[in-house]
Design an enzyme around this catalytic site. Sequence first.
Site, PDB file in Angstrom:
ATOM      1  N   GLY A   1       0.843  -1.199   0.000  1.00  0.00           N
ATOM      2  CA  GLY A   1       0.000   0.000   0.000  1.00  0.00           C
ATOM      3  C   GLY A   1       0.878   1.250   0.000  1.00  0.00           C
ATOM      4  O   GLY A   1       1.902   1.294   0.688  1.00  0.00           O
TER       5      GLY A   1
ATOM      6  N   GLY B   1      -6.582  -8.877  -6.266  1.00  0.00           N
ATOM      7  CA  GLY B   1      -5.310  -8.527  -6.905  1.00  0.00           C
ATOM      8  C   GLY B   1      -4.274  -9.578  -6.584  1.00  0.00           C
ATOM      9  O   GLY B   1      -4.574 -10.778  -6.500  1.00  0.00           O
TER      10      GLY B   1
ATOM     11  N   PRO C   1     -13.680 -11.765 -16.839  1.00  0.00           N
ATOM     12  CA  PRO C   1     -14.088 -13.154 -16.703  1.00  0.00           C
ATOM     13  C   PRO C   1     -13.659 -13.769 -15.364  1.00  0.00           C
ATOM     14  O   PRO C   1     -12.485 -13.704 -15.001  1.00  0.00           O
ATOM     15  CB  PRO C   1     -13.388 -13.852 -17.887  1.00  0.00           C
ATOM     16  CG  PRO C   1     -13.204 -12.758 -18.891  1.00  0.00           C
ATOM     17  CD  PRO C   1     -12.966 -11.504 -18.112  1.00  0.00           C
TER      18      PRO C   1
ATOM     19  N   ARG D   1      -6.648  -1.981   4.746  1.00  0.00           N
ATOM     20  CA  ARG D   1      -6.364  -0.814   5.578  1.00  0.00           C
ATOM     21  C   ARG D   1      -7.589  -0.579   6.443  1.00  0.00           C
ATOM     22  O   ARG D   1      -8.729  -0.797   5.996  1.00  0.00           O
ATOM     23  CB  ARG D   1      -6.106   0.438   4.714  1.00  0.00           C
ATOM     24  CG  ARG D   1      -4.774   0.442   3.993  1.00  0.00           C
ATOM     25  CD  ARG D   1      -3.590   0.638   4.933  1.00  0.00           C
ATOM     26  NE  ARG D   1      -2.309   0.678   4.233  1.00  0.00           N
ATOM     27  CZ  ARG D   1      -1.492  -0.355   4.078  1.00  0.00           C
ATOM     28  NH1 ARG D   1      -1.822  -1.537   4.560  1.00  0.00           N
ATOM     29  NH2 ARG D   1      -0.330  -0.205   3.453  1.00  0.00           N
TER      30      ARG D   1
ATOM     31  N   ASP E   1      -6.565  -7.203  10.949  1.00  0.00           N
ATOM     32  CA  ASP E   1      -5.141  -6.917  11.114  1.00  0.00           C
ATOM     33  C   ASP E   1      -4.907  -5.416  11.129  1.00  0.00           C
ATOM     34  O   ASP E   1      -3.871  -4.952  11.591  1.00  0.00           O
ATOM     35  CB  ASP E   1      -4.336  -7.551   9.965  1.00  0.00           C
ATOM     36  CG  ASP E   1      -2.840  -7.437  10.176  1.00  0.00           C
ATOM     37  OD1 ASP E   1      -2.389  -7.695  11.319  1.00  0.00           O
ATOM     38  OD2 ASP E   1      -2.109  -7.096   9.229  1.00  0.00           O
TER      39      ASP E   1
ATOM     40  N   HIS F   1      -1.451  -5.203  12.830  1.00  0.00           N
ATOM     41  CA  HIS F   1      -0.886  -4.928  11.492  1.00  0.00           C
ATOM     42  C   HIS F   1       0.398  -5.737  11.265  1.00  0.00           C
ATOM     43  O   HIS F   1       1.455  -5.183  10.955  1.00  0.00           O
ATOM     44  CB  HIS F   1      -0.631  -3.431  11.314  1.00  0.00           C
ATOM     45  CG  HIS F   1      -0.614  -3.004   9.869  1.00  0.00           C
ATOM     46  ND1 HIS F   1      -1.058  -1.776   9.440  1.00  0.00           N
ATOM     47  CD2 HIS F   1      -0.210  -3.656   8.748  1.00  0.00           C
ATOM     48  CE1 HIS F   1      -0.919  -1.690   8.126  1.00  0.00           C
ATOM     49  NE2 HIS F   1      -0.407  -2.826   7.680  1.00  0.00           N
TER      50      HIS F   1
HETATM   51  N1  LIG Z   1      -2.181  -6.017   6.475  1.00  0.00           N
HETATM   52  C1  LIG Z   1      -1.002  -5.949   5.889  1.00  0.00           C
HETATM   53  O1  LIG Z   1       0.036  -6.084   6.501  1.00  0.00           O
HETATM   54  C2  LIG Z   1      -0.961  -5.739   4.396  1.00  0.00           C
HETATM   55  C3  LIG Z   1       0.090  -6.326   3.669  1.00  0.00           C
HETATM   56  C4  LIG Z   1       0.131  -6.137   2.294  1.00  0.00           C
HETATM   57  C5  LIG Z   1      -0.871  -5.400   1.655  1.00  0.00           C
HETATM   58  N2  LIG Z   1      -1.875  -4.846   2.392  1.00  0.00           N
HETATM   59  C6  LIG Z   1      -2.936  -4.080   1.722  1.00  0.00           C
HETATM   60  O2  LIG Z   1      -3.489  -4.892   0.699  1.00  0.00           O
HETATM   61  C7  LIG Z   1      -3.723  -4.085  -0.441  1.00  0.00           C
HETATM   62  C8  LIG Z   1      -3.782  -4.951  -1.686  1.00  0.00           C
HETATM   63  O3  LIG Z   1      -2.498  -5.400  -2.030  1.00  0.00           O
HETATM   64  P1  LIG Z   1      -2.225  -6.148  -3.430  1.00  0.00           P
HETATM   65  O4  LIG Z   1      -0.766  -6.254  -3.551  1.00  0.00           O
HETATM   66  O5  LIG Z   1      -3.070  -7.371  -3.563  1.00  0.00           O
HETATM   67  O6  LIG Z   1      -2.759  -5.035  -4.445  1.00  0.00           O
HETATM   68  P2  LIG Z   1      -3.145  -5.208  -5.976  1.00  0.00           P
HETATM   69  O7  LIG Z   1      -2.478  -6.380  -6.573  1.00  0.00           O
HETATM   70  O8  LIG Z   1      -2.950  -3.877  -6.580  1.00  0.00           O
HETATM   71  O9  LIG Z   1      -4.710  -5.570  -5.939  1.00  0.00           O
HETATM   72  C9  LIG Z   1      -5.676  -4.679  -5.486  1.00  0.00           C
HETATM   73  C10 LIG Z   1      -7.028  -5.181  -5.925  1.00  0.00           C
HETATM   74  O10 LIG Z   1      -8.012  -4.289  -5.395  1.00  0.00           O
HETATM   75  C11 LIG Z   1      -8.916  -3.964  -6.455  1.00  0.00           C
HETATM   76  N3  LIG Z   1      -9.503  -2.643  -6.243  1.00  0.00           N
HETATM   77  C12 LIG Z   1      -8.912  -1.431  -6.334  1.00  0.00           C
HETATM   78  N4  LIG Z   1      -9.802  -0.451  -6.094  1.00  0.00           N
HETATM   79  C13 LIG Z   1     -10.980  -1.074  -5.878  1.00  0.00           C
HETATM   80  C14 LIG Z   1     -12.284  -0.613  -5.613  1.00  0.00           C
HETATM   81  N5  LIG Z   1     -12.536   0.708  -5.550  1.00  0.00           N
HETATM   82  N6  LIG Z   1     -13.261  -1.518  -5.426  1.00  0.00           N
HETATM   83  C15 LIG Z   1     -13.005  -2.863  -5.525  1.00  0.00           C
HETATM   84  N7  LIG Z   1     -11.796  -3.369  -5.798  1.00  0.00           N
HETATM   85  C16 LIG Z   1     -10.788  -2.476  -5.967  1.00  0.00           C
HETATM   86  C17 LIG Z   1      -8.090  -4.017  -7.722  1.00  0.00           C
HETATM   87  O11 LIG Z   1      -8.968  -4.131  -8.819  1.00  0.00           O
HETATM   88  P3  LIG Z   1      -8.421  -4.194 -10.340  1.00  0.00           P
HETATM   89  O12 LIG Z   1      -7.785  -5.566 -10.447  1.00  0.00           O
HETATM   90  O13 LIG Z   1      -9.642  -4.077 -11.167  1.00  0.00           O
HETATM   91  O14 LIG Z   1      -7.432  -3.082 -10.452  1.00  0.00           O
HETATM   92  C18 LIG Z   1      -7.218  -5.230  -7.446  1.00  0.00           C
HETATM   93  O15 LIG Z   1      -7.922  -6.393  -7.777  1.00  0.00           O
HETATM   94  C19 LIG Z   1      -2.586  -3.079  -0.401  1.00  0.00           C
HETATM   95  O16 LIG Z   1      -2.894  -1.895  -1.130  1.00  0.00           O
HETATM   96  C20 LIG Z   1      -2.389  -2.814   1.078  1.00  0.00           C
HETATM   97  O17 LIG Z   1      -3.149  -1.702   1.496  1.00  0.00           O
HETATM   98  C21 LIG Z   1      -1.927  -4.996   3.749  1.00  0.00           C
END
Ligand SMILES: NC(=O)c1ccc[n+]([C@@H]2O[C@H](COP(=O)([O-])OP(=O)(O)OC[C@H]3O[C@@H](n4cnc5c(N)ncnc54)[C@H](OP(=O)(O)O)[C@@H]3O)[C@@H](O)[C@H]2O)c1
Length: 329
Positions: free
Chosen positions: A97, A168, A194, A245, A268, A292
């Site tokens: 993030g 994602g 799909p 988040r 978390d 977290h």
């Molecule tokens: N708790 C923790 O320690 C921890 C650790 C790592 C990450 N995280 C959080 O997890 C998030 C995701 O990480 P990632 O690497 O999987 O990110 P990513 O690969 O960029 O995937 C994000 C997903 O969210 C979707 N998305 C974005 N905006 C949206 C919306 N308005 N409504 C519905 N879906 C939406 C995206 O859709 P599209 O595919 O259509 O773009 C994508 O499928 C990070 O941004 C971070 O905040 C937290």
Amino acid sequence: MEGVLTWVPAAWAAAGLAELPGVDVQVVALGRDMGETGATAGETGACAGATGAAASSTPATVGDVEFYVPSFFPSLAGTAVLAQMKRLRVVQTLTAGVDWLRPHLPPGVTLCNARGAHDASTAEWVVAAMLGALRGFPAFSAAQAAGERAYQGTGQLADKTVLIVGYGSIGAAVERRLAGFEVTVRRVARGARPGVAGVADLPALLPEADVVVLLVPYTPETAGLADAGFLGRMKDGALLVNAARGAVVDTAALVAEVSRGRLRAALDVTDPEPLPPGHPLWSLPGVFLTPHVAASTPVSRRRAAGLVREQVLAYTRGEPLRNVIDGTY
Ligand SMILES: NC(=O)c1ccc[n+]([C@@H]2O[C@H](COP(=O)([O-])OP(=O)(O)OC[C@H]3O[C@@H](n4cnc5c(N)ncnc54)[C@H](OP(=O)(O)O)[C@@H]3O)[C@@H](O)[C@H]2O)c1
């Protein structure tokens, strides 16, 4: 300094950097590092050739930094220093993030996140939280601490429907890990494609899900996504798992649903974070909290360090960087 001056926040993040030609590395800790527990000395190990600096002072080389890796946890010092980095070209976060950093990014500087580095750790946390909550581990753990044998049948994961909101990199890793658990997985992303539904389909999908996992980035569109309407559509007894988040969830609305005994939650991340003493989430039955830590593991550190090395190498060679943030997140 003759090479590309690269600041990293900890010795582990400098792994392999000092050996790269044309790179000068400094370890400058301006914020809190990923948790130390769980790592062996070897896994956190020092990097030969990197020079260190105390967190309390900004080294005089700040104006020469070209490639900056801020600390894992956001800090005022770590973002304020950006204004002094007159030669800065790239900011590479150790986090997936980047919501905390975007508002501070100087114009013209390339921002890259650590997408992919935390998939295994975070997906593991999601599955662990889901299983632990459904099998009643928090209550059994509390009983154990009180020296009680509290026999109680529990729910289970098999035959459940798991809705992944934010399908994602981490969402797909969660699905891969769920492959042996005999569940039905539904996926939601920004736009439908799909096998993946769009956000517009959420109202229809939420009432069917036993477990809803939040894995969206924090953006203006996802702020408060899990609001009273979203939570109200969730099935009675469903579990909300938030590894995204805290502010993706409307905390007051969640507290209301859990207090009524209608929903449960494994979190978390929270809003606010950290929770103040006495906040209802600390003590509500049906809420399981971790501070977290989903990505705070040795494997995440190792993969994030590997990514930093790849990115610095690509930068020095004039090759394209990975994970460039050029859209809304
Ligand atoms: N708790 C923790 O320690 C921890 C650790 C790592 C990450 N995280 C959080 O997890 C998030 C995701 O990480 P990632 O690497 O999987 O990110 P990513 O690969 O960029 O995937 C994000 C997903 O969210 C979707 N998305 C974005 N905006 C949206 C919306 N308005 N409504 C519905 N879906 C939406 C995206 O859709 P599209 O595919 O259509 O773009 C994508 O499928 C990070 O941004 C971070 O905040 C937290």
